[in-house]
Design a protein around this motif. Structure first.
Motif, PDB file in Angstrom:
ATOM      1  N   SER A  91      41.973  33.301  47.893  1.00 17.78           N
ATOM      2  CA  SER A  91      41.676  34.145  46.742  1.00 17.78           C
ATOM      3  C   SER A  91      41.862  33.373  45.444  1.00 17.78           C
ATOM      4  CB  SER A  91      42.585  35.377  46.763  1.00 17.78           C
ATOM      5  OG  SER A  91      42.497  36.094  45.556  1.00 17.78           O
ATOM      6  N   ARG A  94      44.624  35.519  43.373  1.00 17.68           N
ATOM      7  CA  ARG A  94      45.953  35.623  43.993  1.00 17.68           C
ATOM      8  C   ARG A  94      46.302  34.328  44.727  1.00 17.68           C
ATOM      9  NH1 ARG A  94      45.482  41.843  46.344  1.00 17.68           N
ATOM     10  NH2 ARG A  94      44.098  42.598  44.702  1.00 17.68           N
ATOM     11  N   VAL A  99      42.294  35.155  51.687  1.00 19.67           N
ATOM     12  CA  VAL A  99      41.514  36.394  51.582  1.00 19.67           C
ATOM     13  C   VAL A  99      41.742  37.273  52.813  1.00 19.67           C
ATOM     14  CG1 VAL A  99      39.164  37.328  51.571  1.00 19.67           C
ATOM     15  CG2 VAL A  99      39.755  35.420  50.077  1.00 19.67           C
ATOM     16  N   ILE A 102      44.841  39.377  52.437  1.00 15.60           N
ATOM     17  CA  ILE A 102      44.670  40.497  51.499  1.00 15.60           C
ATOM     18  C   ILE A 102      43.892  41.630  52.160  1.00 15.60           C
ATOM     19  CG2 ILE A 102      43.675  41.182  49.281  1.00 15.60           C
ATOM     20  CD1 ILE A 102      44.065  38.274  48.359  1.00 15.60           C
ATOM     21  N   ILE A 103      42.797  41.268  52.851  1.00 11.09           N
ATOM     22  CA  ILE A 103      41.969  42.280  53.516  1.00 11.09           C
ATOM     23  C   ILE A 103      42.744  42.941  54.655  1.00 11.09           C
ATOM     24  CG2 ILE A 103      39.897  42.615  54.926  1.00 11.09           C
ATOM     25  CD1 ILE A 103      38.524  40.490  53.264  1.00 11.09           C
ATOM     26  N   THR A 286      40.875  47.143  46.044  1.00 12.36           N
ATOM     27  CA  THR A 286      40.893  45.681  46.093  1.00 12.36           C
ATOM     28  C   THR A 286      39.564  45.101  45.627  1.00 12.36           C
ATOM     29  OG1 THR A 286      42.370  45.858  48.014  1.00 12.36           O
ATOM     30  CG2 THR A 286      41.406  43.704  47.574  1.00 12.36           C
ATOM     31  N   ALA A 290      38.784  42.558  42.516  1.00 11.33           N
ATOM     32  CA  ALA A 290      38.075  41.293  42.724  1.00 11.33           C
ATOM     33  C   ALA A 290      36.912  41.147  41.755  1.00 11.33           C
ATOM     34  CB  ALA A 290      37.579  41.205  44.167  1.00 11.33           C
ATOM     35  N   ASP A 295      36.749  37.133  41.433  1.00  9.44           N
ATOM     36  CA  ASP A 295      37.293  36.481  42.630  1.00  9.44           C
ATOM     37  C   ASP A 295      36.207  36.413  43.703  1.00  9.44           C
ATOM     38  OD1 ASP A 295      38.804  35.602  44.766  1.00  9.44           O
ATOM     39  OD2 ASP A 295      40.561  36.786  44.205  1.00  9.44           O
ATOM     40  N   LEU A 298      37.291  36.680  47.603  1.00 13.95           N
ATOM     41  CA  LEU A 298      37.768  38.018  47.946  1.00 13.95           C
ATOM     42  C   LEU A 298      36.627  39.025  47.919  1.00 13.95           C
ATOM     43  CD1 LEU A 298      40.092  39.861  48.648  1.00 13.95           C
ATOM     44  CD2 LEU A 298      40.628  40.072  46.219  1.00 13.95           C
TER      45      LEU A 298
END
Length: 335
Positions: A91, A94, A99, A102-103, A286, A290, A295, A298
């Motif tokens: 990411s 972040r 990624v 995060i997902i 999210t 992004a 991002d 992401l």
């Protein structure tokens, strides 16, 4: 089964063609967005640095780290190669968090919200539509205007209505979030109760919209089948009405099964809007972050996950449709 192998093969081919097109678009579209994501990162991490040379060095370092200094076509092949290994990249906003991590934290919230809401809305809508077609008279006249109204409200509109009425005015449910602010996620009755409280409004905002569209579609198909020649002939032959109605609603349900796949595609977008409005900690929130932060990895990762979810839903339901409807197999066999 006659013709089913050909039908299944065609579905697989189209699935992979669509998937390849989705991968290309998921790579290209975020890069067409205005703004420079690396410049946004520098503005956050180097707020107290005024030396242009240092800032330039940091900028070039991040460009190399993310591979943005390479030609776009080379970036694409690197992106595809990483995808084949299950790597969605790092990411930007972040960094250095992957990624996929995060997902992985956001996806359970989205699935837990969307899947039950879609299935409940689809089931209730089809039941109400079938009853409206069969009972008619007062029930149909009272139900249909309500269903038309509910089906015509956009996803964000229903979410705002529920938020205004049940949260701001009546104070029955929390305004936003997936659980109470400041509460550390852990297995306890307080945490579970907090999740349930925050779950209601996003859940019902999706369900109510789904019910309207499904009821209207099921009612139309059921009325068409009830007036078909085979129904009139069956009644003329003295076959019990209960048995006839069973065949009627089975035939009327077939397009609705295919429509379930389409509704999943539509409701994914609607659910994401609901997540954003209620600040629910799923893919929608999210995704918005992004987009705001430019991002690319992401954004591409979330879009790809959503696309794959919709494609799989459509593919699975098409396969089921081919299994339960002999006419599909017969059509493929004749080709």
């Amino acid at each position: 089964m006659k013709g089913y192998g050909k039908y299944f093969t065609k579905k697989i081919i189209w699935f992979f063609i669509t998937l390849v097109a989705a991968i290309i678009l998921n790579f290209a579209l975020p890069r067409l967005m205005p703004g420079d994501p690396v410049a946004m990162i520098i503005s956050r991490v180097a707020q107290n640095i005024n030396d242009p040379a240092v800032l330039r060095q940091m900028y070039e370092s991040y460009m190399q780290r993310f591979g943005l200094d390479r030609p776009v076509i080379e970036q694409f092949f690197i992106y595809v190669g990483n995808l084949l290994q299950g790597d969605l990249g790092l990411s930007f906003s972040r960094y250095p968090r992957p990624v996929s991590d995060i997902i992985a934290h956001a996806l359970p919230w989205t699935i837990g919200l969307q899947l039950p809401a879609i299935l409940v809305g689809w089931t209730l809508g089809n039941v109400l539509g079938a009853l409206a077609a069969y009972i008619r008279k007062g029930f149909d006249k009272a139900l249909m205007p309500i269903m038309l109204f509910m089906g015509g409200i956009p996803a964000f509109g229903m979410a705002i209505i529920l938020l205004t009425v049940f949260s701001l005015n009546l104070g029955l449910f929390p305004i936003a979030g997936g659980f109470e602010q400041g509460l550390i996620p852990h297995m306890s009755w307080r945490f579970v109760f907090s999740i349930i409280q925050h779950y209601h409004l996003p859940f019902w905002s999706i369900v109510l919209i789904s019910i309207g569209g499904q009821a209207i579609g099921m009612r139309s198909m059921s009325i068409y089948e009830l007036n078909a020649d085979y129904v009139k002939y069956s009644r003329y032959m003295g076959i019990k009405d209960r048995k006839i109605v069973g065949y009627v609603f089975r035939n009327a349900m077939l397009p609705q099964v295919t429509g379930l796949a389409l509704s999943i595609g539509a409701m994914v977008g609607g659910a994401l809007v609901a997540e954003i409005i209620f600040s629910y900690p799923g893919l929608g929130t999210t995704l918005l972050q992004a987009i705001r932060e430019g991002d690319y990895p992401l954004l591409s990762g979330i879009a790809l996950i959503i696309t794959v979810m919709v494609l799989l839903a459509v593919f699975i339901l098409d396969v089921i449709y081919g299994l339960i409807d002999p006419r599909v197999r017969a059509a493929q066999y004749e080709e």
